[in-house]
Scaffold this active site. Sequence first.
Site, PDB file in Angstrom:
ATOM      1  N   GLY A 183     -16.508  18.402 -18.818  1.00  7.90           N
ATOM      2  CA  GLY A 183     -16.115  18.190 -20.204  1.00  7.90           C
ATOM      3  C   GLY A 183     -16.009  16.721 -20.566  1.00  7.90           C
ATOM      4  N   HIS A 245     -16.114  12.877 -29.260  1.00  6.19           N
ATOM      5  CA  HIS A 245     -15.184  11.973 -28.569  1.00  6.19           C
ATOM      6  C   HIS A 245     -15.933  10.707 -28.151  1.00  6.19           C
ATOM      7  CE1 HIS A 245     -12.638  10.637 -25.173  1.00  6.19           C
ATOM      8  NE2 HIS A 245     -11.653  11.279 -25.772  1.00  6.19           N
ATOM      9  N   GLU A 297     -10.241  11.665 -31.154  1.00  3.89           N
ATOM     10  CA  GLU A 297     -10.607  10.330 -30.652  1.00  3.89           C
ATOM     11  C   GLU A 297     -12.114  10.120 -30.831  1.00  3.89           C
ATOM     12  OE1 GLU A 297      -7.349   9.706 -27.297  1.00  3.89           O
ATOM     13  OE2 GLU A 297      -8.962  10.964 -26.528  1.00  3.89           O
ATOM     14  N   GLU A 313     -10.780   3.009 -29.621  1.00  2.62           N
ATOM     15  CA  GLU A 313     -10.091   3.048 -28.327  1.00  2.62           C
ATOM     16  C   GLU A 313     -10.618   1.959 -27.403  1.00  2.62           C
ATOM     17  OE1 GLU A 313     -10.081   6.900 -26.416  1.00  2.62           O
ATOM     18  OE2 GLU A 313      -9.469   6.020 -24.507  1.00  2.62           O
ATOM     19  N   CYS A 315     -10.948   2.000 -24.280  1.00  9.10           N
ATOM     20  CA  CYS A 315     -11.916   2.547 -23.324  1.00  9.10           C
ATOM     21  C   CYS A 315     -13.292   2.742 -23.956  1.00  9.10           C
ATOM     22  CB  CYS A 315     -11.414   3.879 -22.759  1.00  9.10           C
ATOM     23  SG  CYS A 315     -10.094   3.673 -21.551  1.00  9.10           S
ATOM     24  N   CYS A 390      -5.411   5.521 -19.498  1.00  6.24           N
ATOM     25  CA  CYS A 390      -6.795   5.247 -19.109  1.00  6.24           C
ATOM     26  C   CYS A 390      -7.209   3.804 -19.378  1.00  6.24           C
ATOM     27  CB  CYS A 390      -7.745   6.200 -19.830  1.00  6.24           C
ATOM     28  SG  CYS A 390      -7.503   6.288 -21.616  1.00  6.24           S
TER      29      CYS A 390
END
Lengths: 616, 616
Positions: A183, A245, A297, A313, A315, A390
Amino acid sequence: MNGPAVPTTGSLHPLGLDAVTLDPERLLGAWQERNAEQTLPHCTEQLERAGNIDNLRRVSTTDGAFRGMWFADSDVYKTLEAAAWELGRRSDPRLRAYLDETVTLLENAQDDDGYLNSYFQTDHRDQQWAELVWSHELYCAGHLIQAAVAAERAGAGERLLPLARRFADLLVTRFSTIDGVCGHPEIETALVELYRVTGHRPYLDLAARFVDLRGRGLLGDEPRFGARYYQDHEPVRDADEVTGHAVRQLYLLAGVVDVAVETEDASLLKAATRLWESAFDTKTYLTGAHGSRHRDEAFGDPYELPPDRAYAETCAAIASFSWNWRMLLATGGHRYADELERVLYNGIAGSTALDGRHYFYSNPLQLRTGHDGSHEDAPSQRLSWYSCACCPPNLARLLASLQCYVATTTDAGVQLHLYAQGHLGTPHGELGVSTDYPWDGQVTVTVTPSEPGTTWTLALRIPGWCTSPTLDGAPVSGGYAEVTRAWQPGDTVRLELPMPPRVVAAHPRVDAVRGCVALVRGPLVYCLEQADLPADVLVDDVRVDAAAPVTVAAGAEDQGAPVVLRLDGHHRASDTTPLYGAPPTTAETDVVLTAVPYFLWANRSPGAMRVWIPAR
Amino acid sequence: MNGPAVPTTGSLHPLGLDAVTLDPERLLGAWQERNAEQTLPHCTEQLERAGNIDNLRRVSTTDGAFRGMWFADSDVYKTLEAAAWELGRRSDPRLRAYLDETVTLLENAQDDDGYLNSYFQTDHRDQQWAELVWSHELYCAGHLIQAAVAAERAGAGERLLPLARRFADLLVTRFSTIDGVCGHPEIETALVELYRVTGHRPYLDLAARFVDLRGRGLLGDEPRFGARYYQDHEPVRDADEVTGHAVRQLYLLAGVVDVAVETEDASLLKAATRLWESAFDTKTYLTGAHGSRHRDEAFGDPYELPPDRAYAETCAAIASFSWNWRMLLATGGHRYADELERVLYNGIAGSTALDGRHYFYSNPLQLRTGHDGSHEDAPSQRLSWYSCACCPPNLARLLASLQCYVATTTDAGVQLHLYAQGHLGTPHGELGVSTDYPWDGQVTVTVTPSEPGTTWTLALRIPGWCTSPTLDGAPVSGGYAEVTRAWQPGDTVRLELPMPPRVVAAHPRVDAVRGCVALVRGPLVYCLEQADLPADVLVDDVRVDAAAPVTVAAGAEDQGAPVVLRLDGHHRASDTTPLYGAPPTTAETDVVLTAVPYFLWANRSPGAMRVWIPAR
């Protein structure tokens, strides 16, 4: 010693981990130094405090309860990867001990068949491999593999690489016949990197298989998030829009380029290029950040780029950096290097506080007066850690390998992509780079060729933002300025990248910033902060003339801003104005505005901020 | 027969369920008719199909699996409430049978102690009352009570009211000593209404207790959503900003006003008024809708009102209607009636398709070309049902009682708040209202007094949007135009509310629509739809002159739009324009624009829409 993402084919080749030294007295070198001295130790402390390390200890001891997110192991692996990259650029007994201890912990936790995941090995053994859509098992495995690749390239992989290979071999055994994908993409790029350090083809084949299995409904029809969220909505080769995402999409694309390059799959690279254009033509913030929606997100629709609710984000910015790095290596295209620079100096750099120990998870381009900062993903100031942590270890691993991204080499010569004072060792010779970039656009390169008199080409990137670059006084243009000569020791090349302040507007379909301008200088996006205004002049009520002259001024060096921008603005209080209908009637007053680099925002007193300023 | 929210004190008194008849040939009456003929039957069919009814059957039979959301019972109750209101305005044997059958089902399912919740009575008995933050047990109980109150007022409560009271009595027993509140407000207003139909004071006391227990941390410190989401972040009496999940906030505020009125608690009403100003001064869409964020279905910061990502949940609009109705009854303030009108004709009306059988859950003010409509909460067209189907039955119960909201009465006379052709029976006399509102601003009221020659006052609301109203030809002003006279049969009063098209702008802090204007006529917000433009003229690329004259034109009656607006606009293709930097260079062409009422959008071919139009 190689750095991240070293292709076995492709057009450009990275330099080794120990080939480049960044001057810690200049910006990029200082960021790397702060990462080593503050961020990386902070991450190791927090992993202990938050329970991530205990989770792994529990696999042997079964004491206590599992703590944190079910994918908490991944933060351990990213921190381990950061430590490995650090060890690749300098020896450090303390870091080496940390790496060894952590590897021992992992060795003790790993199952005999190679499986390793503290969440599923402890309280959730019955769910092992049962629900790939949410389990993050392959995602965590991917980060373990990336740590092992880093350790191997840093010369410290003697135990971690075999450990990671045991898990990777299990994956090859299991998933070469079972149709399944994770996922959360990440395993794809990791397996290709593992192939690169081992030459073991089944890792590459499995990565290619994982890429091609997407978009076939293997993750089910989960209604709450939808197939786009998991990158399972259509086959990668058919896709023409980045969606879902953002981190999942961008990690996947890094893996897609890796697979395309190593399998010499032109159609796959073409799909990645098409998706790059979707991202950078219609879905990228001025800071280089991605992700317009807190919900999921996620990427938004084309041109949906709200500054206040930018998810952006950290990341995702790092993932974009990784993807662009791979596109650059694969194609040599300067636009990818331009995006490396933009996201590094803005979307990524803005996430970390001056102290190196506080971070934004989400990086908005606007914060209103009266902002509710109670949500972890929209705080008013950087936090020291997150329940989903993360981003900080992701920053640590990027910054620890930052020197790897400034230049590449080919048989024909050396390519400089990011300008930073420092020293480069290349197959063609030593390069000394002298510059105060990004505060100043002068870059002087002094060459000491490996074999004096040999002819090769030094290519210097001309940033897309620069309109009047010169090389040794002569105008240059195009993506890279090339100097081909028979190099002699002490030869110098002087690139001049004039960086007057620029006032930019957005595409008219970017409704959220209509009628606004942003201030940019060189690669740096600037912003207004309440901290630079009197208390009775709210940044929410300030306007500028779009044609107002913007001047460069000296800022506070001790606050990290040697260069700030100044311009005349106008202020009109609007507290009592009705929501719809009548415009504010209070008198407008003049105010001198100071703009600071976006990456420095929220390092002073908490307060409102905006990148996009309404223009009269 | 009383309608919803009949206070025992307060300044205005509603008319009874059967006191008002709306003409089905005119807009409000047609909506009510469509609700009865399409929406309500559609809801009963879908509840059977989606498993909500089976869930209740399972309590006795334990066959099959629970289906849908754990609070799925509430949709049954809201539909039951709608059926009850319908029975209050007209007899209908089929509806009566539906009500009776459903009550039998509920009687069979109810525990001996009064508890009733099919989710917890079947597979989750051990979790009963265990986790109020998420369980929705009190929320569902509230909707059951509201259905019973409606049935009782409609003269059909002989079995449902005792059933609901058994549950309410259990709540009183349990929660008069235990400190606990529901994660989703709703029980508060329901208990006050139950008090109103029974006179049983413990219900009111428990409602007041539930209000005062909020903001004391009883719902724990759930990190993912935060205390604001559940309305547990601060005591209601201290709050000065609407925040968190919009429906939760607004349902709570309806209950707060109910409690304040019945307990004559001025400080509580003052808090509600302060929160009303927070909502309507800084957090309300032009359509009257609330909720700026998909994340948490929540209010945003002040002035955070993105049109594209407006959550604007249908249930929040209905909740706002309920809250404003209570504020109006409590205070007689015209601003509350203005908001009733705005949200009814726009935020609420836009949620239902012309066929009455498709609905929006979320009601954005903009849809882009290329919109990803795969998410249930942001589809490109209305859906026939939802996995969380709270909105359709909520529409059904509001529309079934719509006639109750047009007027109120006091000892001094009658107040008309919403203008709709129809007939009103009041204690002071019969009123015939003749009007084609909202398409036309002429309203003629013909009075047949109960006692000819008795003096009383007819008050007619002057909508806030109207700048030049006249009553019988004379200019009037203020919130209500009052006519006090000794009424004779056949006396008429003629209110003229000129409704030239208006071009409105938003507060300068509403960044998301800066530089845009919206078109409004009377109470109706208009929008541009792609369906009214040539395929090569994207609505995303259209601009207007802010001063361009807007004309009224005849629209397509069969598409529900007798009045449309026309104005000259300009179009410039921008597909190839870079995201930042250079403005589009293609030539601008003229285009005639047609704007249709917002509530009618997405009834033709799917396509882009915008309420806010960029202005040159």
